[in-house]
Structures are given as structure tokens and as C-alpha cells.
Design an enzyme around this catalytic site. Structure first.
Site, PDB file in Angstrom:
ATOM      1  N   GLU A 325       0.754  -1.472   0.038  1.00 45.30           N
ATOM      2  CA  GLU A 325      -0.147  -0.035  -0.114  1.00 45.30           C
ATOM      3  C   GLU A 325       0.963   1.367  -0.055  1.00 45.30           C
ATOM      4  O   GLU A 325       0.466   2.324  -0.612  1.00 45.30           O
ATOM      5  CB  GLU A 325      -0.919   0.063   1.317  1.00 45.30           C
ATOM      6  CG  GLU A 325      -1.973   1.183   1.291  1.00 45.30           C
ATOM      7  CD  GLU A 325      -1.324   2.456   1.806  1.00 45.30           C
ATOM      8  OE1 GLU A 325      -2.275   3.430   1.482  1.00 45.30           O
ATOM      9  OE2 GLU A 325      -0.420   2.521   2.349  1.00 45.30           O
ATOM     10  N   HIS A 423       4.626   6.858   9.796  1.00 46.46           N
ATOM     11  CA  HIS A 423       5.680   6.824   9.071  1.00 46.46           C
ATOM     12  C   HIS A 423       7.084   7.387   9.694  1.00 46.46           C
ATOM     13  O   HIS A 423       8.060   7.581   9.087  1.00 46.46           O
ATOM     14  CB  HIS A 423       5.494   7.670   7.697  1.00 46.46           C
ATOM     15  CG  HIS A 423       4.362   7.264   6.664  1.00 46.46           C
ATOM     16  ND1 HIS A 423       4.172   7.889   5.580  1.00 46.46           N
ATOM     17  CD2 HIS A 423       3.529   6.276   6.948  1.00 46.46           C
ATOM     18  CE1 HIS A 423       3.197   7.277   5.081  1.00 46.46           C
ATOM     19  NE2 HIS A 423       2.705   6.075   5.668  1.00 46.46           N
TER      20      HIS A 423
END
Ligand SMILES: [Zn+2]
Length: 467
Positions: A325, A423
């Protein structure tokens, strides 16, 4: 012994059929909070396997682990769907500093953006042009930008309550920043991290070169929010401030990987599919506990919780753990493409990819009629403080499954802390709360139970709900 167990399961199953929906939801939440598996699975994924960037050893181990765990659940079918994925590696740790005068430097926290090229071996040092958006960049033009490092410093908007809207308003700097800056001859790009708080952690994420020729590509990196503030201040004090950075990341050849899929076959409408899923890959700085380890284990637990609550689905229920993804969406695209070829009818698909925080509700991509059907179920969720039912997006991986009549949805947890971790190197297991994760799994299971029982949008069913 075995026949006693079968008898017990039969009793529970018959029992569920006669229970009110409110009682079934109560059982599901109780199962998740007292007997859930999501937290243990996530512990293994995060602490035994770690980060799972597409094509990495971690991703390969995660495929094998989740497949084996799904097999342990006694589903009707578990299999791997092959998909080719890009492989990008970060290389040695990046290094950067601000130079206010010759010999006077401040080291800063940076990381390469996913997909970026390396700098030359000795790094890049250049003057800096700070901009807030692409319009400012265009106004400055080639004369001001040529040979310099473009510094994108538009912060996430703090007054937006849904933080992913603030993310959506900023992320073009990260994704397209290099392509835009390269048009004007920039030497490199530094992007303020997509983070609402001020701290020292750089946040990675995908970026693109579109169809830019290889020789025109420029390296791009994220800088922590604290260091973005520092750089901006130093540029105001001295426009001749220089920036240096060095990174040796690399795009390698595509490699073979897999979506992991498990299925319970429907007892009445086996050709109608309900899908739950998250993405198995993660960025490499942390261990991807929130993004999207949480969504993976919650989706796995939906199938287990249905069984443990004695629910025998009428429709086929699939869990899909999508690969890639983060930097390509190859898994989501591949799944939708093969499913279309086979003519599979996905009446409902639910994605969890917004972190493992306290669930608030769902966002729905569907017709008004389907949405009204969902609103009718809203009171059932009230005891669990699930109140957010809105029309909107669903999720990147289930998005390609959209048809005119089906329902796509995304679990919407509280988003206030998500971008503290997203992230970055602190997206780790210690940032996960067990109960919050389990409440998410139960909330997903409850919605799957209701869609399985009533189907999608049969208007006549609207009054049939057992209160
Ligand atoms: Zn994600």
C-alpha cells in the site's frame, strides 16, 4: 470430546440466531476485550518481525506468519495471491546540516523519502529557497531556484479536527515536491515532516518522479518539524544560509510478493463477498504498529471473533492483508483486478488503515440508500461510544473495488495522535493500547455482522432490525 465441542458450537450458533442484534454486539465486544488475539499478533509482527517494507525480508516473514496464523483459525480457505512489488532500500542513515557561515553548522534530523534517488556520494550543499506551496515556487521561477535546494515548509493545519484532512492538505509537498522543483532546475528537495507536533523525528512516505527522465531526477528528504522551524528561522536571519544532505537510498528491481487471504464460506449466499482488510507492508523507520499492523491484526480478528461469537455468516467473509500500500498499491490493484476477472461480487469492503487508536466510527463510500441503512444501525453502536457515521472516503486498498451499488468503508479511530507516529521511527508497539486496538476489532466485526445479516441496501429490510 470433539462431539461435545460441536454440540456446544451448535448451541451457541442457534443461540445467536435468536438473539437481538444488541446482544450479538455485546458478545462480540466481550469476546474482543476478554479473549482477543489482535494484541498478541501485533506484538509478534512488531517485535519479532519488525518493519515490512515491500520486497524486504520483514515483509516476507510477515506473509508467512499471518498465513500460518490464519490457518490456525480453521477458516474454510487460506491462500497467497502473488503480486510483483517495487523494492526500495534506504541504505545507510542520512545526514544533513544547516550551514550559517563557513564552518558553523547545525546537524538536523532528516530521512530520505520513499522512492527518492540518492545524493552524489559526497552529498549536496546549496543555498535554500523556502516556499509554502507550488504557486510560490512557480512565481519564483527558474532564476531564483536553479541549482538550489527547495525547502517546502507548509505546516499541517492545526485547526482541522480530523487530522488526516490536515495531512491531505499538505502531502502534495512530499509526493510531488521533487517533480515540481525539478522543473525549475532545483538541486534537491527538503520537505517539512507531515507531523502536527514539534519534535525531532523525520517522517518518511512515498514520493514520485512521474515520467521525469532519469537524468533530471533530484533527491528529496523529509526534515523533522523542529529542524524545519530552525531552518526557516536561520533563513530569515541570513538568506545566504546553506543546507547540506547526503543519502544513498536506491530503487531495485521489482520482486515477487503476496497478498494474504483467508475466507469463511457463506452458508446462504457464498457468492456475495464481504471483505475486511489492512496492509501488511509498512515503512522502514519504525515497526509499523499503527500503520498498518493494527489494521492487519484487527482484520484477522474479525473472522476469529465471528467464529468465537458463534456467528455463522450467510455471505462469504474474506480477510485480505494487502501488500505494498505504502509505495505502489500493487496489492490492492491486483486483488481488485483478479476479483473483477472472476466476476466476484463484493457487496461490502471495510478497511482499517488509520491507526489502532480508540474507534469513533466509520466513513462510508456508498449510495444515499445504503447510507440510510447504516444510519439505522447507529443506535446499536451507542453503548460502545461509536458515533461517527459519515459519508466520505474508505481506504486506498479497497478503493479499486468500488461499484455503483456496493458499500466501501474505512474504520475511523480518533486521529489526534496518529501523525505523531505516522511513517516515523516511533510507530512502534509501545504506542499501541491493547483495549483501544480490541475495541477497533470489535467495532469492525459488528459492522461486518450487520452487513452479513441484512445485506446491502434492501430497502424492505430497513424496518427488520431486531432492537
Ligand atoms: Zn497505512
Amino acid at each position: 470430546m470433539k462431539s461435545a465441542f460441536v454440540l456446544l458450537m451448535l448451541c451457541i450458533t442457534l443461540n445467536v440466531a435468536s438473539q437481538s442484534d444488541a446482544d450479538v454486539l455485546k458478545t462480540i465486544y466481550k469476546q474482543s476485550l476478554t479473549n482477543g488475539k489482535s494484541y498478541d499478533w501485533l506484538n509478534h509482527l512488531s517485535n519479532q518481525i519488525g518493519s515490512r517494507l515491500s520486497g524486504s525480508l520483514g515483509a516476507e516473514k510477515a506473509v508467512a506468519y499471518t498465513k500460518a496464523e490464519l490457518e490456525n483459525l480453521g477458516l474454510d480457505r487460506v491462500w497467497l495471491q502473488p503480486v510483483m512489488v517495487p523494492r526500495w532500500i534506504r541504505g545507510t542513515k542520512e545526514y544533513g546540516y544547516i550551514e550559517s557561515a563557513l564552518g558553523k553548522t547545525n546537524t538536523v534530523n532528516i530521512c530520505a523519502l520513499g522512492g527518492s534517488i540518492a545524493t552524489p556520494a559526497l552529498g549536496i550543499k546549496a543555498n535554500v529557497v523556502e516556499v509554502k506551496n507550488f504557486e510560490e515556487l512557480a512565481l519564483l521561477g527558474k532564476d531564483s531556484i536553479q541549482g538550489k535546494i527547495v525547502f517546502y515548509n507548509r505546516p499541517m493545519q492545526a485547526d482541522l479536527i480530523l487530522t488526516y484532512e490536515a495531512y491531505g492538505g499538505c502531502v502534495n509537498q512530499r509526493y510531488k515536491g521533487a517533480v515540481e522543483a525539478a522543473k525549475y532546475g532545483a538541486a534537491g528537495v527538503i520537505v517539512r515532516s507531515m507531523n502536527l507536533r514539534l519534535d525531532d523525528l523525520p517522517h518518511t512516505g512515498s514520493m514520485t518522479y512521474d515520467d521525469l527522465p532519469v537524468n533530471e531526477r533530484i533527491p528529496s528528504a523529509a526534515i523533522s518539524t523542529n529542524d524545519a522551524e530552525l531552518l526557516s528561522t536561520m533563513l530569515k536571519l541570513n538568506t545566504n544560509t546553506k543546507f547540506y544532505f547526503k543519502q544513498n537510498c536506491k530503487q531495485l528491481k521489482d520482486v515477487q510478493s503476496y497478498n494474504v487471504i483467508g475466507e469463511i464460506k457463506g452458508s446462504e449466499f457464498p457468492n456475495e463477498y464481504i471483505l475486511v482488510g489492512g496492509h501488511l507492508d509498512s515503512w522502514d523507520l519504525g515497526d509499523g504498529s499503527h500503520d498498518d499492523g493494527a489494521g492487519v491484526v484487527q482484520s484477522m480478528d474479525v473472522l476469529r471473533l465471528l467464529k468465537a461469537s458463534g456467528i455463522k455468516p450467510k455471505r462469504s467473509i474474506r480477510v485480505v492483508l494487502f501488500m505494498n500500500e505504502e509505495n505502489g498499491l500493487r496489492g490492492g490493484k491486483k486483488y481488485a483486478q483478479e476479483s473483477k476477472q472472476k466476476g466476484e461480487n463484493h457487496i461490502f469492503a471495510l478497511e482499517s488503515d488509520s491507526g489502532g487508536f480508540t474507534p469513533r466510527g466509520f466513513s462510508f463510500d456508498c449510495t444515499d440508500a445504503s447510507f440510510n441503512q447504516v444510519l439505522n444501525w447507529q443506535p446499536l453502536f451507542k453503548p460502545y461510544l461509536i458515533h461517527y457515521f459519515e459519508k466520505g472516503g474508505s481506504g486506498a486498498d479497497v478503493g479499486p473495488l468500488k461499484t455503483e451499488s456496493n458499500v466501501l468503508a474505512g474504520l475511523r479511530p480518533d486521529s489526534q495522535r496518529y501523525f505523531d507516529h505516522h511513517h516515523a521511527s516511533n510507530d512502534t508497539f509501545d504506542a499501541i493500547n491493547k483495549r483501544e486496538l480490541e475495541l477497533g476489532a470489535a467495532t469492525m466485526t459488528s459492522l461486518v455482522y450487520l452487513f452479513d445479516k441484512y445485506g446491502v441496501n434492501p430497502i424492505s429490510n430497513l424496518d427488520n432490525i431486531k432492537k
